[in-house]
Design a protein around this motif. Structure first.
Motif, PDB file in Angstrom:
ATOM      1  N   MET A 112       0.873  -1.164   0.000  1.00 56.37           N
ATOM      2  CA  MET A 112       0.000   0.000   0.000  1.00 56.37           C
ATOM      3  C   MET A 112       0.913   1.217   0.000  1.00 56.37           C
ATOM      4  N   ALA A 113       0.733   2.079  -0.966  1.00 56.12           N
ATOM      5  CA  ALA A 113       1.598   3.246  -1.109  1.00 56.12           C
ATOM      6  C   ALA A 113       0.832   4.507  -0.706  1.00 56.12           C
ATOM      7  N   ASP A 114       1.333   5.203   0.302  1.00 59.68           N
ATOM      8  CA  ASP A 114       0.680   6.437   0.754  1.00 59.68           C
ATOM      9  C   ASP A 114       1.085   7.609  -0.134  1.00 59.68           C
ATOM     10  N   VAL A 115       0.070   8.313  -0.631  1.00 61.48           N
ATOM     11  CA  VAL A 115       0.290   9.484  -1.479  1.00 61.48           C
ATOM     12  C   VAL A 115      -0.217  10.722  -0.758  1.00 61.48           C
ATOM     13  N   LEU A 116      -0.047  11.865  -1.390  1.00 60.93           N
ATOM     14  CA  LEU A 116      -0.530  13.134  -0.855  1.00 60.93           C
ATOM     15  C   LEU A 116      -1.784  13.532  -1.630  1.00 60.93           C
ATOM     16  N   LEU A 117      -2.928  13.547  -0.958  1.00 56.29           N
ATOM     17  CA  LEU A 117      -4.166  14.013  -1.575  1.00 56.29           C
ATOM     18  C   LEU A 117      -4.329  15.471  -1.189  1.00 56.29           C
ATOM     19  N   ALA A 118      -4.088  16.344  -2.142  1.00 60.49           N
ATOM     20  CA  ALA A 118      -4.012  17.777  -1.856  1.00 60.49           C
ATOM     21  C   ALA A 118      -5.297  18.495  -2.251  1.00 60.49           C
ATOM     22  N   ASP A 119      -5.817  19.268  -1.323  1.00 54.74           N
ATOM     23  CA  ASP A 119      -6.990  20.114  -1.557  1.00 54.74           C
ATOM     24  C   ASP A 119      -6.475  21.539  -1.761  1.00 54.74           C
ATOM     25  N   ARG A 120      -6.423  21.964  -3.006  1.00 59.96           N
ATOM     26  CA  ARG A 120      -5.820  23.259  -3.341  1.00 59.96           C
ATOM     27  C   ARG A 120      -6.524  24.423  -2.647  1.00 59.96           C
ATOM     28  N   LYS A 121      -7.835  24.350  -2.526  1.00 56.39           N
ATOM     29  CA  LYS A 121      -8.571  25.450  -1.907  1.00 56.39           C
ATOM     30  C   LYS A 121      -8.197  25.600  -0.441  1.00 56.39           C
ATOM     31  N   LYS A 122      -8.093  24.479   0.268  1.00 57.83           N
ATOM     32  CA  LYS A 122      -7.767  24.551   1.692  1.00 57.83           C
ATOM     33  C   LYS A 122      -6.287  24.871   1.921  1.00 57.83           C
ATOM     34  N   LEU A 123      -5.429  24.487   0.973  1.00 60.31           N
ATOM     35  CA  LEU A 123      -4.006  24.829   1.099  1.00 60.31           C
ATOM     36  C   LEU A 123      -3.755  26.313   0.886  1.00 60.31           C
ATOM     37  N   GLY A 124      -4.612  26.947   0.109  1.00 57.47           N
ATOM     38  CA  GLY A 124      -4.415  28.363  -0.188  1.00 57.47           C
ATOM     39  C   GLY A 124      -3.143  28.594  -0.972  1.00 57.47           C
ATOM     40  N   ASP A 125      -2.290  29.489  -0.478  1.00 58.48           N
ATOM     41  CA  ASP A 125      -1.038  29.815  -1.170  1.00 58.48           C
ATOM     42  C   ASP A 125       0.099  28.849  -0.836  1.00 58.48           C
ATOM     43  N   SER A 185     -11.873   6.382   3.412  1.00 58.33           N
ATOM     44  CA  SER A 185     -13.124   6.731   2.737  1.00 58.33           C
ATOM     45  C   SER A 185     -13.625   8.098   3.203  1.00 58.33           C
ATOM     46  N   GLN A 186     -13.420   8.420   4.490  1.00 62.15           N
ATOM     47  CA  GLN A 186     -13.791   9.740   4.997  1.00 62.15           C
ATOM     48  C   GLN A 186     -12.928  10.827   4.367  1.00 62.15           C
ATOM     49  N   MET A 187     -11.632  10.545   4.219  1.00 62.83           N
ATOM     50  CA  MET A 187     -10.740  11.510   3.590  1.00 62.83           C
ATOM     51  C   MET A 187     -11.216  11.839   2.176  1.00 62.83           C
ATOM     52  N   ALA A 188     -11.594  10.801   1.433  1.00 67.51           N
ATOM     53  CA  ALA A 188     -12.043  11.006   0.054  1.00 67.51           C
ATOM     54  C   ALA A 188     -13.302  11.852   0.009  1.00 67.51           C
ATOM     55  N   GLY A 233     -11.754  18.439  -1.055  1.00 68.07           N
ATOM     56  CA  GLY A 233     -12.447  19.191  -2.094  1.00 68.07           C
ATOM     57  C   GLY A 233     -13.857  19.589  -1.735  1.00 68.07           C
ATOM     58  N   SER A 234     -14.341  19.190  -0.549  1.00 68.07           N
ATOM     59  CA  SER A 234     -15.698  19.548  -0.131  1.00 68.07           C
ATOM     60  C   SER A 234     -15.667  20.855   0.663  1.00 68.07           C
ATOM     61  N   ALA A 235     -16.861  21.352   0.979  1.00 62.25           N
ATOM     62  CA  ALA A 235     -16.963  22.573   1.778  1.00 62.25           C
ATOM     63  C   ALA A 235     -16.939  22.273   3.272  1.00 62.25           C
ATOM     64  N   ASN A 236     -16.812  21.000   3.627  1.00 57.88           N
ATOM     65  CA  ASN A 236     -16.809  20.606   5.029  1.00 57.88           C
ATOM     66  C   ASN A 236     -15.634  21.260   5.756  1.00 57.88           C
ATOM     67  N   PRO A 237     -15.890  22.029   6.814  1.00 56.20           N
ATOM     68  CA  PRO A 237     -14.799  22.717   7.528  1.00 56.20           C
ATOM     69  C   PRO A 237     -13.845  21.777   8.259  1.00 56.20           C
ATOM     70  N   ALA A 273      -7.158   7.636  -2.500  1.00 59.23           N
ATOM     71  CA  ALA A 273      -6.939   8.911  -3.197  1.00 59.23           C
ATOM     72  C   ALA A 273      -7.625   8.904  -4.558  1.00 59.23           C
ATOM     73  N   ARG A 274      -7.568   7.779  -5.246  1.00 59.64           N
ATOM     74  CA  ARG A 274      -8.171   7.677  -6.575  1.00 59.64           C
ATOM     75  C   ARG A 274      -9.695   7.766  -6.537  1.00 59.64           C
ATOM     76  N   THR A 275     -10.299   7.475  -5.386  1.00 62.35           N
ATOM     77  CA  THR A 275     -11.756   7.533  -5.316  1.00 62.35           C
ATOM     78  C   THR A 275     -12.280   8.961  -5.185  1.00 62.35           C
ATOM     79  N   CYS A 276     -11.413   9.925  -4.943  1.00 59.09           N
ATOM     80  CA  CYS A 276     -11.828  11.318  -4.823  1.00 59.09           C
ATOM     81  C   CYS A 276     -11.630  12.014  -6.174  1.00 59.09           C
ATOM     82  N   VAL A 277     -12.717  12.486  -6.763  1.00 56.53           N
ATOM     83  CA  VAL A 277     -12.638  13.039  -8.119  1.00 56.53           C
ATOM     84  C   VAL A 277     -13.138  14.485  -8.194  1.00 56.53           C
TER      85      VAL A 277
END
Length: 411
Positions: A205-218, A278-281, A285-289, A302-306
């Motif tokens: 199992m290879a851990d990747v970085l699932l990045a949410d650009r909006k929450k990362l900001g700059d 599954s919760q991470m996916a 990218g959602s509006a959930n705070p 990670a692949r399940t989040c589109v």
């Protein structure tokens, strides 16, 4: 196997345990039959998911998991067993591969019984239950108490010092069964194949970085483990785990090996939450705070989040890997060779690829788009990794509670 073209009516009637999956995803019906009447007998799963904008791959994962946990064990699998009886096979694999493996084992057992005139005793873990531990099977110094073949995963007790001293170091196991199989060059480069040929790795199992650009900001995506510890990423990381026992040992072990306990403290400062993959996916990218900029999660989840604005990145210093492996008793290899050959063979390797789980079998696929980091066999054999992981968690929780007073780590 449930697919997008399976009618919802068939799913609910054949697998009634799936109704709660629909309920938890916004299908508000008092019971399954009412839902079937409302949406129609012939309505396909992909249709209702598309209408509600639900990720079909992730939803099917939930359904498959629910079915797997509830299904009755087939005849070839023991529903229960006496830990002092000899088992030919005992084991577990990751959820996306369980159906594939159980179906293949059923065929292997039928063939074995037909060819040899006798049945083997096999136990496949289907979910969390009282038999999900083999502790008693090796607590007795008699190696006959250990199964002929154990299928396991992650940095668990079988890689710990106690087990190595009791069993592995005494030469009871062999991984000398690959023959002329081409090994995935990513595995060779990372050093994943055990040089002492005791543990037979078949995938990771290879851990990747699932990045949410909006929450990362700059902020840029932290492409190395060192960057993950940078204070600028405070509360920007989500770890894998639903509780302390399921909080992945891997992250702590890799961070500790490179940065010591100070690295664990810095990680704690930057972690916002821990959640199942599954919760991470669902969060990314959602509006959930409750979400954060970076999820450390397996490639499969990670692949399940589109969603738009969500990206998968492969770390520059390699994806932290969790091993999937077999332990085969040297004196029983021939009795279980057919199962071993299936596990390292092309068909199961192909299933691993489809589950975004890199296989050791390089004949099937060696095109993993990143590199693999590995804790190292020398490190595993010279350290008590189970004790280290627990110490790391103690420090992590102490620091997280100090810096997140009143917070909730697990979602």
């Amino acid at each position: 196997m449930i697919t997008g073209t399976t009618p919802v009516s068939r799913i609910l009637r054949e697998y009634p345990e799936t109704f709660f999956i629909f309920l938890s995803n916004g299908f508000e019906y008092p019971d399954a039959e009412t839902m079937i009447r409302e949406i129609g007998e012939e309505t396909l799963l992909q249709t209702v998911l598309q209408i509600r904008e639900i990720n079909p791959e992730l939803f099917r994962f939930y359904l498959d998991n629910a079915v797997l946990k509830a299904e009755q064990e087939r005849n070839y699998v023991l529903e229960d067993f006496n830990p002092w009886d000899h088992l030919d096979f005992y084991g577990n694999t990751i959820c996306p591969l369980k159906f594939t493996f159980k179906d293949a084992l059923e065929v292997l057992e039928r063939n074995h019984a037909s060819d040899m005139g006798q049945k083997r005793k096999c136990y496949v873990e289907a979910g969390k239950n009282s038999n999900d531990s083999c502790d008693e099977l090796w607590s007795n110094p008699d190696p006959e108490m250990f199964p002929s073949l154990l299928l396991s995963k992650e940095f668990n007790q079988y890689l710990g010092r106690d087990f190595q001293k009791r069993m592995a170091e005494k030469g009871y196991f062999t991984a000398d069964f690959y023959g002329d199989l081409k090994i995935n060059p990513h595995f060779e480069q990372a050093g994943l194949m055990d040089p002492q040929k005791q543990y037979g790795v078949y995938g990771v199992m290879a851990d990747v970085l699932l990045a949410d650009r909006k929450k990362l900001g700059d902020l840029p995506v932290p492409m190395t483990r060192a960057k993950l510890l940078d204070p600028v990423y405070k509360d920007q990381i989500v770890l894998f785990g639903k509780d302390r026992t399921e909080l992945s040992n891997a992250t702590f072990l890799y961070i500790y090996k490179e940065f010591g306990m100070e690295g664990i403290r810095r990680l704690a400062n930057n972690v916002r939450h821990a959640a199942h993959g599954s919760q991470m996916a669902r969060l990314a990218g959602s509006a959930n705070p409750e979400g954060a900029g970076i999820c450390l999660v397996s490639w499969f989840f990670a692949r399940t989040c589109v969603r738009p604005g969500v990206e998968i990145h492969f770390p520059d210093d390699g994806c932290m890997t969790l091993p999937m492996y077999v332990l085969v008793r040297k004196d029983r290899l021939e009795q279980v060779r057919d199962i071993v050959e299936y596990i390292i063979g092309d068909a199961f390797a192909d299933a691993c690829v489809k589950a975004f789980t890199p296989p050791a079998n390089g004949n099937v696929d060696d095109t993993f788009p990143g590199t693999l980091a590995w804790l190292g066999w020398d490190y595993i054999r010279s350290h008590d990794i189970n004790a280290i992981a627990e110490q790391c968690k103690d420090v992590f929780f102490e620091e997280w509670n100090r810096t997140h007073e009143g917070g909730q780590l697990f979602l």
